[in-house]
Design an enzyme around this catalytic site. Sequence first.
Site, PDB file in Angstrom:
ATOM      1  N   SER A 176      -5.324  -8.138  10.934  1.00 56.44           N
ATOM      2  CA  SER A 176      -6.517  -8.077  11.776  1.00 56.44           C
ATOM      3  C   SER A 176      -7.225  -9.422  11.828  1.00 56.44           C
ATOM      4  CB  SER A 176      -7.490  -7.024  11.234  1.00 56.44           C
ATOM      5  OG  SER A 176      -6.840  -5.791  11.093  1.00 56.44           O
TER       6      SER A 176
HETATM    7  N1  SAM Z   1      -5.256  -4.333   7.159  1.00 55.96           N
HETATM    8  C1  SAM Z   1      -4.047  -5.002   7.597  1.00 55.96           C
HETATM    9  C2  SAM Z   1      -3.987  -6.435   7.139  1.00 55.96           C
HETATM   10  O1  SAM Z   1      -4.974  -6.905   6.550  1.00 55.96           O
HETATM   11  O2  SAM Z   1      -2.965  -7.074   7.388  1.00 55.96           O
HETATM   12  C3  SAM Z   1      -3.828  -4.930   9.074  1.00 55.96           C
HETATM   13  C4  SAM Z   1      -3.605  -3.553   9.534  1.00 55.96           C
HETATM   14  S1  SAM Z   1      -2.779  -3.394  11.026  1.00 55.96           S
HETATM   15  C5  SAM Z   1      -4.025  -3.747  12.175  1.00 55.96           C
HETATM   16  C6  SAM Z   1      -2.608  -1.627  11.053  1.00 55.96           C
HETATM   17  C7  SAM Z   1      -1.523  -1.116  10.137  1.00 55.96           C
HETATM   18  O3  SAM Z   1      -1.645   0.288  10.095  1.00 55.96           O
HETATM   19  C8  SAM Z   1      -0.130  -1.406  10.637  1.00 55.96           C
HETATM   20  O4  SAM Z   1       0.570  -2.152   9.702  1.00 55.96           O
HETATM   21  C9  SAM Z   1       0.478  -0.012  10.849  1.00 55.96           C
HETATM   22  O5  SAM Z   1       1.845   0.042  10.526  1.00 55.96           O
HETATM   23  C10 SAM Z   1      -0.355   0.812   9.903  1.00 55.96           C
HETATM   24  N2  SAM Z   1      -0.386   2.265  10.171  1.00 55.96           N
HETATM   25  C11 SAM Z   1      -0.434   2.911  11.356  1.00 55.96           C
HETATM   26  N3  SAM Z   1      -0.462   4.242  11.136  1.00 55.96           N
HETATM   27  C12 SAM Z   1      -0.440   4.422   9.791  1.00 55.96           C
HETATM   28  C13 SAM Z   1      -0.469   5.554   8.955  1.00 55.96           C
HETATM   29  N4  SAM Z   1      -0.518   6.800   9.447  1.00 55.96           N
HETATM   30  N5  SAM Z   1      -0.442   5.356   7.637  1.00 55.96           N
HETATM   31  C14 SAM Z   1      -0.378   4.122   7.093  1.00 55.96           C
HETATM   32  N6  SAM Z   1      -0.337   3.022   7.843  1.00 55.96           N
HETATM   33  C15 SAM Z   1      -0.392   3.168   9.181  1.00 55.96           C
END
Ligand code: SAM
Length: 654
Positions: free
Chosen positions: A63
């Site tokens: 993000s």
């Molecule tokens: N917080 C992260 C970082 O600092 O790099 C960035 C997060 S990214 C915007 C969103 C993440 O949520 C993705 O890697 C995606 O694979 C994950 N995601 C989506 N649905 C999910 C779920 N049900 N459970 C766990 N992770 C999930």
Amino acid sequence: MSADLAKDRQHMVEAQIARRGVRDAAVLAAMAEVPREAFVMAGSEASAYDDEPLPIGEGQTISQPYVVALMIAAAAVQPGDRVLEVGAGSGYAAAVLSRIAGRVHAIERHAPLAIAARRRLAALGYDNVEIRAGDGSRGWPEVAPFDVIIVSAGGPRVPEALKRQLAVGGRLVMPVGSEETLQRLLKVTRRSETDYVSEGLGGVHFVPLIGAEGWRGAPPAVPRLADLIATAAEPLPEIDDPAFARAFDRFAGRRLVLLGESTHGTAEFYRARAAITRHLIEEHGFSLVAVEADWPDAAAVDRYVRHRPAAGGEPPFQRFPTWMWRNVEVEAFVGWLRRHNAELPPERRAGFFGLDIYNLSGSIAAVLDYLDRVDPAAAAVARQRYGCLTPWQRDPAVYGRAVLTQSYRSCEAAVVAQCRELLGRRLDAAATDEGDGLFDAAQNAQLVAAGEHYYRAMYYGGAETWNLRDRAMFDTLERLLDARGSDAKAVVWAHNSHIGDARHTDMGALRDELNIGQLCRERFGDAVALIGFGTHAGTVAAASDWGARMAIMPVQPSAGDSFESLCHAAGPARFLLDFHGDDTLRARLAQPLPQRFIGVIYLPGSERLSHYQDAAPSRQFDAYVWFDTTTAVTPLGPEPHTPADAAETYPFGV
Ligand code: SAM
């Protein structure tokens, strides 16, 4: 870790996070501690502190730093808290959380990402974080309850499982909505076993939460941004049609309407601003027109349009870039303003004023003239340096050479002296008038002081010179409004770079630059409308070097990934985009996109480097006016295409 990255990180904390309003000291300290370059893909380290999300593989992103800080600050994480993050991605947000909280548990849906994140945290020695692969929309019941839950992906609603795993008094922060509709950041606080309160924290843009309590499989299709623009665009008639200006009636209640331009040499931008300004003066009580022109030059036009005696001296707008204000489009507006004022008593006549702090272009021409005589080699370097005054026309190599050139240095005192001399002459010429003359003389005295400061700062380069200029332009605008009384309303004409709120462009985010639009918003809030203008292709009046002859140049079609290319793909030849009329569009255009800025210098050969910077259109402007194809202004001499008789007498022979 390199010293440059450490500097970038500190700058990120100050410019992207603290300045945008995140003030929580623990969050700022944690963001300043965690090396973001360890969480981006190999090879992207240099971009680690850019103000945007970056790819991390598996179609996912780390993000934007500001959003990470915003969410953690909103959740009010305390030392000792037990935290759950859903959507660990690269592990970056979990790492930041771990610097504040007691213990962090994070879940990532993609196993390869979870494994990589675990490795990074271990390498950094952050041992109070545990990461597992799985569906985080069900939470992590074995280690619940949590004081804080951060969900870093957008779901259709707040998952019930997560609400249940929140401790009483706990806070959950999560984006809710699809990319298609609008994602809103929600904060949910659990007040008791059964009572939850929720508050909205604004629009955001996240990848989807996919899982049992998220989106099932593929989330709803995302409409193309160009289609969204096409839907929201309000087609405009020809500029001369009275309905054109009426489309701007929605801004008539504002005290300040700032009208931009994406080049300094496009006829449609001048004609459109003239039509809108005429309408605001005739129908809505606006009485000040303040433009990005030098004060003494605009003062001569003001005397003409308000039927006051001419002051004598040299005709206005004689120096580079003459075509900006000596053109048939401005001449037509000036003529109209004089005719309009003829019908009115003197105190109700609308005035025409210059906001620029001094005759900058004249001063630069004088400096170059001096250097041409005493040191042609240093003059060539100085030409390059002045061309680089506008930050998107920088060429660091040439700038570096200039600073290192011994002969250039030895000329510096003379450069400053030359400027003072020029500014002094302008003061002498302007100090002879009665009535408004005192205001004019006082203004000029302030301009001399501002000019002296500017030239001292210019030696050191960077944001300070730009900021001095825009602050001084804003101060002049405020003084004009004050002088006209509390109900005075002004229209401002200046380049998009001065009018679009700098906080939402690379100028502000990366280079600490502010501008008139930002200062107006900070001082006057909702009483201000910032309206940008843009084009795809056509012709433009510009020069290829500072002080060089003006030429009519083809404008290259806008770059494929730019905001302009989206407007072009939307279809209509002319339209108005009102960012307050469409929440989805506003949210989607709140992300930075490349945007083109052409000043008095246009360098098509290095267009991408020289003229594009990232900006978030719907944050930068309240509205945007689009002309798909545009034409160059028609200059009044001494440039080509001169109606010769008008050129000699302008503006007095209009
Ligand atoms: N917080 C992260 C970082 O600092 O790099 C960035 C997060 S990214 C915007 C969103 C993440 O949520 C993705 O890697 C995606 O694979 C994950 N995601 C989506 N649905 C999910 C779920 N049900 N459970 C766990 N992770 C999930």
